[in-house]
Structure formats: structure tokens, C-alpha cells
Design an enzyme around this catalytic site. Sequence first.
Site, PDB file in Angstrom:
ATOM      1  N   HIS A  62      -0.616  -9.023  -0.432  1.00 24.05           N
ATOM      2  CA  HIS A  62      -0.956 -10.407   0.877  1.00 24.05           C
ATOM      3  C   HIS A  62      -0.209 -11.440   0.780  1.00 24.05           C
ATOM      4  O   HIS A  62      -0.182 -12.064   2.276  1.00 24.05           O
ATOM      5  CB  HIS A  62      -2.037 -11.297  -0.424  1.00 24.05           C
ATOM      6  N   ARG A 134       3.979   4.717  -8.531  1.00 24.88           N
ATOM      7  CA  ARG A 134       3.020   3.893  -7.701  1.00 24.88           C
ATOM      8  C   ARG A 134       2.456   3.387  -9.351  1.00 24.88           C
ATOM      9  O   ARG A 134       1.404   3.698  -9.768  1.00 24.88           O
ATOM     10  CB  ARG A 134       1.702   5.093  -6.748  1.00 24.88           C
ATOM     11  N   TYR A 325      -8.042   5.193  -0.926  1.00 23.75           N
ATOM     12  CA  TYR A 325      -7.972   7.363  -1.172  1.00 23.75           C
ATOM     13  C   TYR A 325      -9.267   7.653  -0.206  1.00 23.75           C
ATOM     14  O   TYR A 325      -9.598   8.566  -0.448  1.00 23.75           O
ATOM     15  CB  TYR A 325      -7.839   7.173  -2.141  1.00 23.75           C
TER      16      TYR A 325
END
Length: 474
Positions: A62, A134, A325
Site C-alpha cells: 500500500h 517470498r 493466485y
Amino acid sequence: MPVFTAEEVAQHRTPKDRVWVTYKDGVYDVTDFVAQHPGGAAKIMLAAGGSVEPFWGLYQQHMKQEVRDILAQYRIGSLKGGAAAVAPTEDPYRNEPRRHPALIVRSDKPFNGETPAELLVASPVTPNDMFFVRHHLPVPVIDNDKFTVTVEGAGMRSLQLSVQQLQQNFKRAQVAATVQCTGNRRTEMKAAPAPGGSAAQIKGLDWELGAISNAEWGGVLLRDVLLAAGLQPGDASVQHIHLIGLDTDMTGTPYAASIPIDKALSEAGDVLLAWEMNGQPIPADHGGPLRVVVPGTTGARSVKWIGRIVASADECQGHWQQKDYKAFSPGTDWDAIDWSAAPAIQEMPVVSAICEPAEGAELSTYDSEVTIKGYAWSGGGRDIIRVDVSADGGKTWSPAKLSKHPHSRPSRAWAWTLYEATLPLPEGFKGQLQLACKATDQSYNTQPEDVSSIWNIRGLVNNAWHKVNVSVVE
């Protein structure tokens, strides 16, 4: 502009009363934006009546001007006392592990970093410190001595197992497997125009070609653990295995995913509960002390810091299984997205990339040739049977020499294939040259020429030909 107290803002927490939030010294009525929130209405409603800053601190995607510009459209006033009126919150990322500075950072909080391209082809196995990272949430702080994973669900007795119990009571398994982020090579898709002149924008981390790595994983087969807990193969009441991590957001909601029961129980599926990575205990950044490795499947299902494993009739209902995803038609924009219309990505398509030379490299006319190195991989254990490379943008092709993991075999080729080819440069040529590669797997799946037919608003599963532009100079 009106001035509101924090108490007044707190009264606006439902669509009926209007949904207000604060950011710094501003007050915003986001009622009309709630349904459009890319992370889902439920996520943004957590901030209703209060500040969005703790949540933006957690989800730092954000922290972009484009997001602040969207919020600015909904400003209705100022907060009395300014930002000081909002109670300070502790940084959820205060206990993050140290990372190697060579990783290419794509976001700080949560941390996401990719492996430099030249290191991907330096070795068949990616060193732990160089393995891409990740994360969706802060890395959890875990007491390894007290850690256990819970196994439970339909048709099973509940088990709580420590890593030591797994090591002592189950047969050890080792699998060489590549893990790839679903958004690998997203920047190429972002650089392409949306099909049909649409104004649709791809949202997601700016991964180049390094959100992929390969390791030797050691642990036990998930199948063996499920059978030990009493799960019966063929039990129609169990269709999915939920994998629930110990990483959580501010509400305590964990990262969670699921895989089909057929993958989890397959003797050839090789799904691991892993505690070892390249011969070492798995580092915290990669899911230690225990993680799941689902070979041949998108990395989002290989849940790190595994805390619970649940047998279920239904697919996991978590955000990253149901509202992320998934890839949609090139014509689907954010205002028309129906998350239920697409299945969660599991197996990945065939992909390849050029790691050397790099984009913009200069080649000398005196060398008269160029050596191209890269990786290729396909989901579902499908072996790579050929990689074609080109020095003229795909007009002509030559097969590359392949280097495979010694234990790789058809239908269980979980590890990537590295390749190398040396091609002659056009005689007397000077100027821009485009190199390209494309791979073909054992099912004769191959890569599309460009992203136009696979373009999607999340920038996922980009497996178009990989192209690198270089210059030939004297």
C-alpha cells in the site's frame, strides 16, 4: 474541511453508518470503495472506524503514491490532534532475519527478494542465502524446542509431532525441487499493453526472472504422516489437505493454502514435510523449523512454518487460495473480477528464461559468437525435453545443451533444467540484437511467443518466450 475526533470516526464502522478510516491527519469515507478493495472487503473492514496505518504497515504494498491517490479521493475531513491522536502500534516486522545484500529487494515489509539472474545458473542448487524469498506476512518467531505440527481432520486421529518425532518415527525422504513464485517474470507482462486497448492495470510485486530457485529438500513424505494419522486412501469425505502456517496478520489470521488429496497421497507426488534445505536446517526465512514442499506446484502452496495440516472435504477458504493466485481472461478487469470463476493455480506451465547475457549487455564483434545460459522448468513433474534459443528474435532456432538433476526422471522431474548454447553472431553485424528462448516439456507443451494471449490483471503464470536485447559493438 471538517475536523473529526477519533471517537467520531469510531462510530462509522458499517456500511449503514458509513465506513470511515484515518490515515495520518486525514479522515476518509471509503464506503463506496469497500467492494472494490483488491484484497477483499473483509480486509479493509478490519480498519473501519480507525487507522489504516497498522494494516498498511503489515501489507506494505500500500505504500505507493498510486494507493495514496486513490485514498485521497475519499477524504472528507481532518483528524483532531492529527496523527498523534492515533495510538502507536508496534512494528510487526521488528524480528525479521538478516538477508544477504545480494538479493534484489522487491518489497521490504513483508520482505520479498529475488535471486540475481547470474547466480541462478551458477549452480544446479541455489545456496540458501541466495534462494529467493517470498513472504506475505511477518516471519514468525518460533521456539524450535517447543515446536510441533498438528495433523487432524476428517477420518483421522489428531497428532502433534515435533521435528524430532518426525525424524525418529518416519522414513526420511529427499527431493530436489524447484520453487517458483506464481508471479515470476511479472514485469514483462506489466510492460505490455493491456489487450484491446483496455486501461486495466496489473497489480503485484515487480518480479523479474529471479523469483525461482532450486534446492535439495530433506524431510518425510506428507503421505506417510497422513497415513499414520489414519487417513484412508479413497476416503471420499476427504478431497483436500489444508496447509496452515504460523505466520499471521494483526487479527491472528494465518497464511493458509490447500492441495488436492490426490497430490498429497500420491506415491509419486513427493510432497514433503521438510526440515532440511541443501543439507542444513531450513533457515527461518525459508520456513524453518518445518515447511511443506509441494513439488511441481506453484510456490504459494508450499506453506512455510507449517503449524496445522487438516484433511477436509472442502478447499481452503483462505484469502490466498480463494482471492489470489488465480489467472483470468485478458479481457477481465478489476471491476468485473469473479474470484469463484477460476480455480486456484496448482501445477505451473512450462517456462524458461535467459540469465546470461543480461538485458542491455554489450557483445564484441571480435567474439563472433554469444553464449546463452538459463533455466527451464515445467510444473507437474513434466520433464524438459528441449530448450530452443535464438539470436535473431525467434526467426531461427537452435537446440541448447541441457543439464538435469541426476535423479530427475519423466513425470517426477521436480528440479529445473539448466541449459547453455553458443550461437554465432551474424557476420559483420553491429547494433541491437534480440536473444530469445523457449522450452518444451515431455507433454510437448511449449511457450507462447508473447504475453498478449496470457495477459491477466494479476500478472501471473507468465511463460511467454523470454527475450533479452543486447548490443553488438566493435
